[in-house]
Design a protein around this motif. Structure first.
Motif, PDB file in Angstrom:
ATOM      1  N   GLN A 146      34.717 -11.091  41.421  1.00 17.19           N
ATOM      2  CA  GLN A 146      35.636  -9.969  41.423  1.00 17.19           C
ATOM      3  C   GLN A 146      37.037 -10.479  41.732  1.00 17.19           C
ATOM      4  OE1 GLN A 146      34.290  -7.367  44.518  1.00 17.19           O
ATOM      5  NE2 GLN A 146      34.806  -8.782  46.170  1.00 17.19           N
ATOM      6  N   PHE A 147      38.027  -9.687  41.388  1.00 19.01           N
ATOM      7  CA  PHE A 147      39.393 -10.053  41.708  1.00 19.01           C
ATOM      8  C   PHE A 147      39.620  -9.891  43.210  1.00 19.01           C
ATOM      9  CE2 PHE A 147      39.909  -8.660  37.220  1.00 19.01           C
ATOM     10  CZ  PHE A 147      40.364  -9.872  36.714  1.00 19.01           C
ATOM     11  N   GLY A 148      40.419 -10.786  43.754  1.00 18.22           N
ATOM     12  CA  GLY A 148      40.716 -10.707  45.178  1.00 18.22           C
ATOM     13  C   GLY A 148      41.625 -11.828  45.612  1.00 18.22           C
ATOM     14  N   GLY A 149      42.161 -11.698  46.811  1.00 10.67           N
ATOM     15  CA  GLY A 149      43.026 -12.735  47.343  1.00 10.67           C
ATOM     16  C   GLY A 149      44.430 -12.678  46.776  1.00 10.67           C
ATOM     17  N   PRO A 150      45.252 -13.675  47.100  1.00  9.88           N
ATOM     18  CA  PRO A 150      46.655 -13.679  46.651  1.00  9.88           C
ATOM     19  C   PRO A 150      46.779 -13.955  45.150  1.00  9.88           C
ATOM     20  CG  PRO A 150      46.121 -15.732  47.773  1.00  9.88           C
ATOM     21  CD  PRO A 150      44.932 -14.836  47.941  1.00  9.88           C
ATOM     22  N   MET A 151      47.884 -13.591  44.581  1.00  8.94           N
ATOM     23  CA  MET A 151      48.170 -13.880  43.181  1.00  8.94           C
ATOM     24  C   MET A 151      48.297 -15.383  42.977  1.00  8.94           C
ATOM     25  SD  MET A 151      48.261 -10.908  41.643  1.00  8.94           S
ATOM     26  CE  MET A 151      49.194 -11.150  40.122  1.00  8.94           C
ATOM     27  N   GLN A 152      47.853 -15.849  41.818  1.00 12.35           N
ATOM     28  CA  GLN A 152      47.890 -17.270  41.496  1.00 12.35           C
ATOM     29  C   GLN A 152      48.688 -17.489  40.218  1.00 12.35           C
ATOM     30  OE1 GLN A 152      45.954 -19.651  43.550  1.00 12.35           O
ATOM     31  NE2 GLN A 152      46.133 -17.802  44.817  1.00 12.35           N
ATOM     32  N   LYS A 153      49.311 -18.652  40.100  1.00 15.25           N
ATOM     33  CA  LYS A 153      50.036 -18.997  38.882  1.00 15.25           C
ATOM     34  C   LYS A 153      49.157 -19.862  37.997  1.00 15.25           C
ATOM     35  CE  LYS A 153      54.784 -18.695  40.579  1.00 15.25           C
ATOM     36  NZ  LYS A 153      56.066 -19.422  40.743  1.00 15.25           N
ATOM     37  N   ASP A 154      49.090 -19.501  36.713  1.00 13.35           N
ATOM     38  CA  ASP A 154      48.308 -20.296  35.783  1.00 13.35           C
ATOM     39  C   ASP A 154      49.119 -21.487  35.307  1.00 13.35           C
ATOM     40  OD1 ASP A 154      50.131 -19.299  33.944  1.00 13.35           O
ATOM     41  OD2 ASP A 154      48.724 -17.850  33.084  1.00 13.35           O
TER      42      ASP A 154
END
Length: 231
Positions: A146-154
């Motif tokens: 599932q989605f969760g945690g801080p945003m990440q950069k691809d």
């Protein structure tokens, strides 16, 4: 055998017979007291059904034998002694489909792996080890994310939401068709932190079981037919 009717109403002879009978009875009882007690051991019903987590024999000799057979198959695979065939499939209700890897020693199925998906957010795998057609070890796993945690950069620098995978692993040990023990590993894989090495995680005696596979009997049928038919 002399019957009492051959000594009708003779007091002395009757007394002698009764004395000898009593003496033999005492000797017999004395011998029985020295004999070890008879213990009746109920037979175990051969079953692949999984009992409650606490119902195991925990026999070290049985476990050792299971692991020896497991290692023997793994060693034969490394030496190139196994013939492995793969079969893929896709079902209308299961967009991700799945695949089988069936490994044989000559014509005997000794290891079979089924990897599958359960929609877009989960899946799992089941690997069974066979000896003479009987399962002696099962490695099972399932995961969901599932989605969760801080945003990440691809890789292109775009911000993406983090993901979290919940993984459950279960290893079942069988002896003569009976489940003797099972071990668990439950852990999370989070995209924003370093993932744990499952091999370094200790086994647990309790955990979340894995029961969403198709089972060893269906996989054996796939090996015989050379295909999997969606239900």
């Amino acid at each position: 055998m002399t019957t009492p009717t051959e000594y009708p109403y003779h007091f002395v002879k009757i007394t002698t017979v009764l004395f000898l009978f009593s003496l033999l009875l005492l000797v017999s009882c004395s011998d029985r007291e020295n004999e070890p007690p008879t213990v009746t051991t109920p037979g175990r019903e051969v079953s692949n059904k999984v009992p409650d987590p606490g119902v195991t024999t925990n026999s070290s000799s049985e476990m050792t034998f299971v692991l020896q057979r497991y290692q023997r198959i793994e060693d034969m695979d490394k030496l190139g002694m196994l013939r492995c065939d793969s079969i893929g499939y896709a079902c209308a209700f299961d967009p991700g489909g799945g695949s089988f890897l069936l490994c044989f020693l000559d014509d005997e199925l000794v290891r079979a792996t089924h990897a599958y998906s359960r929609g877009d957010n989960g899946g799992g795998s089941e690997t069974y080890y066979f000896d003479g057609g009987d399962v002696f070890l099962a490695d099972l796993s399932s995961s969901s994310w599932q989605f969760g945690g801080p945003m990440q950069k691809d890789e292109e620098g775009h911000a993406r939401p983090g993901t979290e995978d919940q993984v459950h692993e279960e290893r079942r040990f069988y002896y003569n068709g009976n489940l003797i023990d099972r071990k668990y590993k439950d852990y999370k894989i989070q995209s924003w932190t370093e993932s744990p090495d499952p091999g370094s995680l200790p086994d647990q005696s309790t955990g979340i079981g894995v029961d969403d596979g198709i089972g060893s009997e269906v996989i054996v049928q796939v090996a015989r037919r050379g295909k999997y038919e969606c239900e």
